[in-house]
Structures are given as C-alpha cells and as structure tokens.
Design a protein around this motif. Structure first.
Motif, PDB file in Angstrom:
ATOM      1  N   UNK A 246      49.276  35.744  62.200  1.00  0.00           N
ATOM      2  CA  UNK A 246      48.891  36.018  62.989  1.00  0.00           C
ATOM      3  C   UNK A 246      47.684  36.735  62.372  1.00  0.00           C
ATOM      4  N   UNK A 247      46.855  37.075  62.473  1.00  0.00           N
ATOM      5  CA  UNK A 247      45.985  38.627  61.901  1.00  0.00           C
ATOM      6  C   UNK A 247      45.759  39.463  62.747  1.00  0.00           C
ATOM      7  N   UNK A 248      46.272  40.446  62.834  1.00  0.00           N
ATOM      8  CA  UNK A 248      46.788  41.298  63.303  1.00  0.00           C
ATOM      9  C   UNK A 248      45.366  42.762  64.018  1.00  0.00           C
ATOM     10  N   UNK A 249      45.743  42.532  65.125  1.00  0.00           N
ATOM     11  CA  UNK A 249      44.622  43.705  65.296  1.00  0.00           C
ATOM     12  C   UNK A 249      42.517  42.741  64.487  1.00  0.00           C
ATOM     13  N   UNK A 250      42.485  41.745  64.602  1.00  0.00           N
ATOM     14  CA  UNK A 250      40.974  41.814  63.462  1.00  0.00           C
ATOM     15  C   UNK A 250      39.947  41.626  64.379  1.00  0.00           C
ATOM     16  N   UNK A 251      40.571  41.396  66.270  1.00  0.00           N
ATOM     17  CA  UNK A 251      39.035  41.409  66.983  1.00  0.00           C
ATOM     18  C   UNK A 251      39.071  42.781  67.362  1.00  0.00           C
ATOM     19  N   UNK A 252      38.286  43.009  67.335  1.00  0.00           N
ATOM     20  CA  UNK A 252      37.474  44.453  68.302  1.00  0.00           C
ATOM     21  C   UNK A 252      36.721  44.263  69.425  1.00  0.00           C
ATOM     22  N   UNK A 253      37.252  44.490  70.790  1.00  0.00           N
ATOM     23  CA  UNK A 253      36.747  43.210  72.319  1.00  0.00           C
ATOM     24  C   UNK A 253      36.519  44.434  72.663  1.00  0.00           C
ATOM     25  N   UNK A 254      35.139  45.036  73.673  1.00  0.00           N
ATOM     26  CA  UNK A 254      34.675  45.893  74.317  1.00  0.00           C
ATOM     27  C   UNK A 254      35.451  46.091  74.823  1.00  0.00           C
ATOM     28  N   UNK A 255      36.297  45.970  75.478  1.00  0.00           N
ATOM     29  CA  UNK A 255      37.303  46.843  76.504  1.00  0.00           C
ATOM     30  C   UNK A 255      38.082  48.240  75.814  1.00  0.00           C
ATOM     31  N   UNK A 256      38.230  47.688  74.098  1.00  0.00           N
ATOM     32  CA  UNK A 256      38.652  48.182  73.409  1.00  0.00           C
ATOM     33  C   UNK A 256      38.221  49.802  73.258  1.00  0.00           C
ATOM     34  N   UNK A 257      36.454  48.947  72.940  1.00  0.00           N
ATOM     35  CA  UNK A 257      35.364  50.029  72.332  1.00  0.00           C
ATOM     36  C   UNK A 257      35.558  51.345  73.826  1.00  0.00           C
ATOM     37  N   UNK A 258      35.761  50.803  74.944  1.00  0.00           N
ATOM     38  CA  UNK A 258      35.259  51.492  76.040  1.00  0.00           C
ATOM     39  C   UNK A 258      37.036  52.249  76.243  1.00  0.00           C
ATOM     40  N   UNK A 259      37.823  51.538  76.125  1.00  0.00           N
ATOM     41  CA  UNK A 259      39.512  52.651  76.394  1.00  0.00           C
ATOM     42  C   UNK A 259      38.920  53.206  74.725  1.00  0.00           C
ATOM     43  N   UNK A 260      38.390  53.535  73.675  1.00  0.00           N
ATOM     44  CA  UNK A 260      38.612  54.154  72.743  1.00  0.00           C
ATOM     45  C   UNK A 260      38.223  55.810  73.463  1.00  0.00           C
ATOM     46  N   UNK A 261      36.868  54.847  74.343  1.00  0.00           N
ATOM     47  CA  UNK A 261      35.935  56.062  74.696  1.00  0.00           C
ATOM     48  C   UNK A 261      36.453  57.026  75.656  1.00  0.00           C
ATOM     49  N   UNK A 262      37.434  56.317  76.362  1.00  0.00           N
ATOM     50  CA  UNK A 262      37.521  56.981  77.630  1.00  0.00           C
ATOM     51  C   UNK A 262      39.115  57.770  76.705  1.00  0.00           C
ATOM     52  N   UNK A 263      39.648  57.441  76.290  1.00  0.00           N
ATOM     53  CA  UNK A 263      40.541  58.866  75.383  1.00  0.00           C
ATOM     54  C   UNK A 263      40.131  59.631  74.286  1.00  0.00           C
ATOM     55  N   UNK A 264      38.902  59.236  74.315  1.00  0.00           N
ATOM     56  CA  UNK A 264      38.076  60.573  73.932  1.00  0.00           C
ATOM     57  C   UNK A 264      37.320  61.464  74.343  1.00  0.00           C
ATOM     58  N   UNK A 265      37.587  60.860  76.162  1.00  0.00           N
ATOM     59  CA  UNK A 265      36.402  61.849  76.682  1.00  0.00           C
ATOM     60  C   UNK A 265      35.051  61.585  76.392  1.00  0.00           C
ATOM     61  N   UNK A 266      34.203  60.052  75.931  1.00  0.00           N
ATOM     62  CA  UNK A 266      33.735  59.651  76.148  1.00  0.00           C
ATOM     63  C   UNK A 266      33.078  59.145  76.894  1.00  0.00           C
TER      64      UNK A 266
END
Length: 374
Positions: free
Chosen positions: A47-67
């Motif tokens: 198990x490789x923890x949190x290795x793949x950063x998907x576009x959905x994660x980028x969208x979720x991070x931007x939504x959390x930061x109000x961007x």
C-alpha cells in the motif's frame, strides 16, 4: 469457541479487530480506532499511501481554500493517470511479477490517492518495499507498507463498481478504484521497455529518480523514434535488416521471458505446495486442539456432575439434620406445654382446696357465733 472467532474474524461481528482495516488496509479513525489494526509482517500486497494526486483532489483543495476550480481537459486527466499508472508499474515490475495494481479515487484523508500493488509472491513485495520506501515521487515522499488486503472484492464499493457512481460520493469509506488503462495501447511501449537495454543500447542514468515524469517519457520516446525509425535517412535494406534484427531479438526476449515465467511458475507451485503443507499442519493442529478441547469439556462435565452429586448428598444430609432438629424441637415444645398444663392444673387444684378450706372455716365461725348468741 475458536471456530466461532475464526468465522467472524474481520467482520462487523468481530468486536476486537477492525473490519475496515482488514478489508481496505486503512481506517478513518487511524490510531484512535477502538479496535485492533493487525499490520502484517509480510504480504504480497503493498500500500502506497496518498501517492496519486487526482484532478478531483486539486478541485477539492481549491474549493476548501475558496479558489476557483481549475479547468482540466478530459484528455489531460486520462494522460496524467496513464503516465502515473505506467510509472508505478514499470518501476515495481523490476522486483517481480505484478498481479494487480489499483489506484483509489476517494477523497477521504485515509484513502485519497492510495495505490495498491499486489505481487504474485511475497518475496517480490519485500524487495519492492525495501527499494521504494522513503524515496520520492513528484516531490513527495513515498510511504509504503504491507497491506492485509489480498482480495479486493470485499473492499470495493459495489454501487461504484456496478453503476460508476455512489450515493456517498467520493467520501465513501469503501474503495472507488479507477479503471486501469487499456493494456493493448501499451503493447508497443512494453516491448520497447523489455528490450531497450539489449536492442537499443539504453543505459539508465546513475542514481536516477525512482520514477520518470511525463516530460522525460516524451523525450525518451521522441529520441528513440527519431534515432531508429527515421524513414528518410534509411534505405529499404537497412529497414529490412532492422526488422529482422528486431524479430530475432524479440524472439530471444520472448524465450527469456518464457524461462522467467517458467521459473515463476515453479516458484509459485513450490509456494503453493508449501502453503498446502502449512494448511494441512494447521488443520492437524486445529483437529488436535479440537480434540483437546473436547476432552477438557468432557472432564469439566464429569467434574460438574460429580460436584452436583456431592451437593445433592450434602443437601440431603442437611435436610435430614434439619428434620431431626425440628422433630427434637417439637418434642421439647410438646413436653414444655405438657409441663405447663400440669403446673396449671396443680395451681388450679391448690386454689380449689384453698377455697374449700376457706369456706369451711367461715361456716364453722358462723356456726359458733350463732350458738354463742343463743
């Protein structure tokens, strides 16, 4: 009891071991979970923890930061995931044959970007773990560990597998596994990767990073294509010669891979025989333990019956003594009542004699006084 515990191990009925960690290799509570997380010492799955950063994660991070959410074309998303998939596959396949490779699409912290790699044997998984743990991919450290998951059917989200969507969304606690790229589109690249060291004189750089990024992959493919398949600089005879050479070397490569597959099959059969012997020994030990438990239960039942008979005899003796004491007390009470009645009768007789004497004396006195008057 042992059979019952074995039947509920890793299920919701098991109040000791965490079922989610058993099914998906992760738990949303982490170390604060009230149940036990048994981390295996060896396993065919990494198990490789949190290795793949998907576009959905980028969208979720931007939504959390109000961007505003980034706009990413669908083809770029597919190319990004395909490059990531084959980067992982090419690097880990150096240590042994890979059976399955899954990438998780969930957005929950304990599942986001998790990558599961299942090898055909545990030795290859150990080599891969020693090789990649603590190294870096795309600027992030690779955190790898053995996972207890060997069968992904229990951990997959069934609605997501069936319909492609889940009512819980991307924060579901079961695995939303991204579909693997088409292996047919990778066939030429796999042949190139298999023979690049022998056919084209490819030599990796000293202490190269663990994975290749997209830019270097494109440069490598472009350089190979321009160096060996430029039709304008080669004659028909040279191209025919290259095709024959490639066919011979491909045949040698196939023979080499066939020998390697034969060795893998032999090792797998040896491992299967070892597992069968281990299972047979475990079944024999289980039968021995079951017989021992049966004998212990029989002895316990015999002791319980003996204690029950002893208690019954003791109660019978106690009842007999109690009845004897009760009869003795009743005899004493009857004797005491008889003595009391006898004493009462004597008192009554004394009072009666006293009254009789008193009346006699009074009559005598009255008679004497009357005679004296006359």
């Amino acid at each position: 009891m042992a059979e019952h515990l074995a039947s509920i191990y890793g299920t919701e009925k098991d109040k000791i071991n965490c079922p989610f960690y058993f099914k998906i290799g992760a738990c949303r509570h982490g170390d604060r979970c009230s149940r036990v997380h048994h981390k295996p010492l060896f396993s065919p799955t990494l198990l490789l923890h949190n290795l793949y950063v998907s576009p959905n994660q980028l969208i979720s991070i931007a939504a959390k930061q109000g961007l505003p959410p980034p706009v990413i074309p669908q083809q770029d998303i597919f190319n990004h995931f395909e490059d990531f998939y084959w980067d992982i596959y090419d690097e880990l396949a150096k240590h042994g044959p890979i059976d399955k490779l899954y990438v998780c699409e969930n957005l929950a912290d304990h599942l986001a970007g998790n990558t599961y790699v299942k090898f055909l044997d545990e030795h290859a998984a150990q080599l891969a773990l020693n090789a990649i743990n603590g190294r870096y991919y795309a600027g992030r450290p690779v955190k790898a560990e053995f996972s207890p998951v060997t069968d992904f059917r229990e951990g997959k989200c069934r609605p997501f597998e069936r319909d492609g969507q889940c009512e819980r969304g991307d924060f579901c606690h079961f695995l939303h596994l991204r579909r693997q790229p088409n292996s047919a589109a990778r066939e030429d690249t796999l042949h190139y990767s298999a023979r690049r060291e022998d056919v084209r004189g490819y030599r990796p750089r000293d202490r190269a990073p663990i994975y290749y990024d997209g830019r270097r992959r494109e440069d490598r493919y472009r350089s190979s294509s321009s160096a060996y398949y430029d039709a304008g600089k080669r004659s028909e005879r040279d191209r025919l010669h290259d095709r024959r050479r490639d066919s011979y070397e491909r045949r040698d490569s196939y023979d080499r891979y066939a020998d390697r597959d034969r060795d893998w099959d032999r090792d797998r059969n040896r491992e299967r025989d070892r597992d069968r012997d281990r299972d047979r020994d475990r079944d024999r030990d289980r039968e021995r333990d079951r017989d021992k438990d049966r004998d212990r239960d029989r002895d316990r039942d015999r002791d319980r019956d003996r204690n029950r008979d002893h208690d019954r005899d003791r109660d019978r003796d106690r009842d007999r003594v109690r009845d004897r004491e009760r009869d003795r007390d009743q005899d004493k009470d009857r004797e005491r009542d008889r003595d009391r009645d006898r004493e009462r009768d004597r008192e009554r007789e004394r009072y009666r004699e006293y009254d009789r004497d008193h009346h006699r004396d009074r009559d005598r006195a009255y008679r004497s006084s009357r005679d004296h008057r006359h």
